[in-house]
Design an enzyme around this catalytic site. Structure first.
Site, PDB file in Angstrom:
ATOM      1  N   SER A 233       0.836  -1.197   0.000  1.00  0.00           N
ATOM      2  CA  SER A 233       0.000   0.000   0.000  1.00  0.00           C
ATOM      3  C   SER A 233       0.878   1.257   0.000  1.00  0.00           C
ATOM      4  O   SER A 233       1.756   1.398  -0.843  1.00  0.00           O
ATOM      5  CB  SER A 233      -0.959  -0.039   1.193  1.00  0.00           C
ATOM      6  OG  SER A 233      -1.971   0.932   1.075  1.00  0.00           O
ATOM      7  N   ASP A 359      -9.305  -2.833  -6.901  1.00  0.00           N
ATOM      8  CA  ASP A 359      -8.846  -2.250  -5.635  1.00  0.00           C
ATOM      9  C   ASP A 359      -9.692  -1.032  -5.295  1.00  0.00           C
ATOM     10  O   ASP A 359      -9.744  -0.072  -6.061  1.00  0.00           O
ATOM     11  CB  ASP A 359      -7.370  -1.851  -5.760  1.00  0.00           C
ATOM     12  CG  ASP A 359      -6.740  -1.499  -4.423  1.00  0.00           C
ATOM     13  OD1 ASP A 359      -7.399  -0.843  -3.606  1.00  0.00           O
ATOM     14  OD2 ASP A 359      -5.575  -1.866  -4.200  1.00  0.00           O
ATOM     15  N   HIS A 388      -8.166  -4.594  -1.832  1.00  0.00           N
ATOM     16  CA  HIS A 388      -6.948  -3.916  -1.380  1.00  0.00           C
ATOM     17  C   HIS A 388      -6.259  -4.783  -0.341  1.00  0.00           C
ATOM     18  O   HIS A 388      -6.682  -4.857   0.820  1.00  0.00           O
ATOM     19  CB  HIS A 388      -7.290  -2.546  -0.794  1.00  0.00           C
ATOM     20  CG  HIS A 388      -6.074  -1.731  -0.450  1.00  0.00           C
ATOM     21  ND1 HIS A 388      -5.217  -1.209  -1.398  1.00  0.00           N
ATOM     22  CD2 HIS A 388      -5.542  -1.357   0.752  1.00  0.00           C
ATOM     23  CE1 HIS A 388      -4.236  -0.554  -0.817  1.00  0.00           C
ATOM     24  NE2 HIS A 388      -4.409  -0.633   0.491  1.00  0.00           N
TER      25      HIS A 388
END
Length: 492
Positions: A233, A359, A388
């Site tokens: 991330s 995502d 995600h």
């Protein structure tokens, strides 16, 4: 009379009469069906698509330069990257995948070994180590008998926005890779992992200096050991930016970026588009506010505390907190200057990028399709689904696909000729390997991580590092090659 008769025979009267004859239960069923279709579309379910594919999943799409040696030597041998990803049937939505990860991810249970690293500017970061010996049960072995092989390759893990070593997906990654034989270390961001903020600075999406210090620190202890980095991330954005900044002078051998945002400004726009995305925006903003409240004295002194308390979105927090501390004039300037997309062309080490097209946090609009076709050192692997950082697969949702894909990639990479095991440290950074890495007590200077909160007075003092030119270690190279060959054969 003719007008009244005409009204009685009108089509509207007949329609109302017909509608009144339909049972109320049929109306309820119809409403439920309409709401189900709307919910199916809103939450982006794909159970019908999975059913049509016979629950085999969709192929992983690879984007790379046609002359890429990385593909020929490494990725072509990775079965997972040439297979299909099929999400858990009852998690057939990116939002279910992402939410399940956060609340029901069922992380493995284990204890890290903690090291505190001085960043050199008054700050500290917590490094949480996990080795195979920490996750493998051994009879009649006490803590003082735990041995960490100094020749085992090391993987540095960079967590996301407000994540640390206790986050579910980080624990899945560290446990799996440690059990597979890696030495894994989670580099927690400043102020996370239970450590206080001890300098007038905290991390942001473009801050790479702490990662650079961690890499130099590990390289100083083990100059010959293969060293890799996995960013997740926002941590992937920081890692990719670091790779581009250091270019040919990079001190690592390979990397993997999972669910990287790439362009922070695009992601900021994306996350505020509709009600579902705004939910994630508020959730991430709430996480940042919790982080700020843990260090309220710091933020009260250096930022707009009133603005932080009123913040409901990530952007609002960044305006009142991140920009003030990081000396950015506006949030847009911060996002533009901190995005890693502008550094992709300068990357000189093998890099695998994994992203899901659905995502809900990092938009597919920011993916680096063209950049991957130009830079021969990068492979972009995209899946239709996964959410995600979710990527749960199997009927019981116990497996995380991207964790296995990263492990396979780094294993094959480590056994390839793309890894040059010569000492890459400049003379000014070469140091004698720490005693704790070769002695029987392999965690001297480490503390067992049982309580997240740390008192500065009880932190272990960092051993002094003496600069000395370091030659190549033949035994270290041979052990590393044997490790990777053994791991590579395990794939088959």
């Amino acid at each position: 009379m003719e007008m009244m008769s005409s009204f009685a025979d009108s089509p509207y009267e007949l329609l109302l009469t017909a509608l009144s004859l339909i049972p109320i239960t049929h109306y309820l069923i119809g409403i439920a069906l309409v709401l189900s279709v709307m919910l199916y579309d809103l939450l982006e379910f794909h159970i019908v698509q999975d059913l049509m594919s016979g629950f085999r999943g969709q192929p992983v799409d690879l984007t790379f330069n046609s002359c890429s040696q990385l593909y020929q030597e490494v990725v072509s041998k990775c079965s997972l990257l040439h297979g299909r990803y099929m999400s858990t049937p009852w998690l057939s939505s990116p939002h279910l995948q992402t939410t399940f990860l956060r609340f029901f991810g069922r992380p493995p249970v284990f204890n890290y070994r903690r090291e505190i690293l001085d960043t050199g500017d008054g700050g500290i970061v917590a490094l949480d180590w996990l080795a195979q010996s920490d996750v493998t049960e051994k009879e009649d072995m006490g803590d003082d008998e735990v041995h960490q092989d100094a020749n085992t390759p090391v993987v540095i893990v960079i967590p996301g926005l407000t994540s640390d070593s206790d986050s579910v997906y980080i624990k899945h990654l560290t446990f799996y890779m440690a059990k597979r034989g890696w030495n894994v270390v989670v580099s927690n961001h400043r102020g996370l992992g239970g450590v206080p903020l001890t300098s007038d600075f905290f991390y942001n999406g473009g801050w790479t200096e702490d990662l650079r210090k961690v890499v130099q620190h590990i390289r100083s202890q083990s100059p010959e050991v293969p060293l890799f980095v996995v960013g997740t991330s926002l941590g992937a954005n920081m890692m990719v930016k670091y790779l581009g900044e250091d270019g040919d002078d990079i001190l690592i051998d390979g990397a993997a970026a999972v669910c990287c945002p790439w362009d922070l400004l695009l992601c900021d726009r994306f996350i505020g588009r509709n009600a579902v995305q705004r939910f994630y925006d508020k959730a991430l903003g709430a996480g940042l506010k919790r982080y700020a409240k843990k260090h309220q004295d710091f933020f009260t002194r250096l930022s707009d505390w009133d603005g932080i308390e009123k913040a409901r979105r990530v952007r609002e927090f960044d305006t009142s907190g991140t920009c003030r501390v990081g000396k950015f004039d506006t949030a847009d300037i911060y996002y533009r200057e901190s995005s890693c997309v502008g550094y992709v062309g300068r990357i000189k080490v093998p890099l695998l990028c994994i992203s899901a097209l659905d995502d809900p946090v990092c938009t597919k609009e920011a993916l680096i399709w063209d950049e991957c076709r130009v830079n021969k050192n990068i492979i972009l692997a995209t899946t239709q689904h996964g959410g995600h950082l979710g990527y749960f697969d199997g009927i019981d949702a116990k497996g995380v696909w991207w964790v296995r894909a990263v492990d396979e990639f780094l294993t094959v990479l480590g056994s390839s000729k793309l890894i040059k095991r010569q000492n890459k440290m400049p003379n000014s950074l070469l140091v004698r390997p720490q005693k704790s890495l070769t002695d029987k007590d392999s965690y001297a200077g480490f503390v067992k991580k049982t309580d997240k909160q740390i008192d500065l007075d009880t932190l272990p003092k960092m051993p002094k590092i003496f600069v000395e030119a370091q030659g190549s270690d033949t035994h270290s190279r041979i052990d590393s090659i044997i490790f990777f060959l053994r791991r590579f054969m395990d794939q088959f």
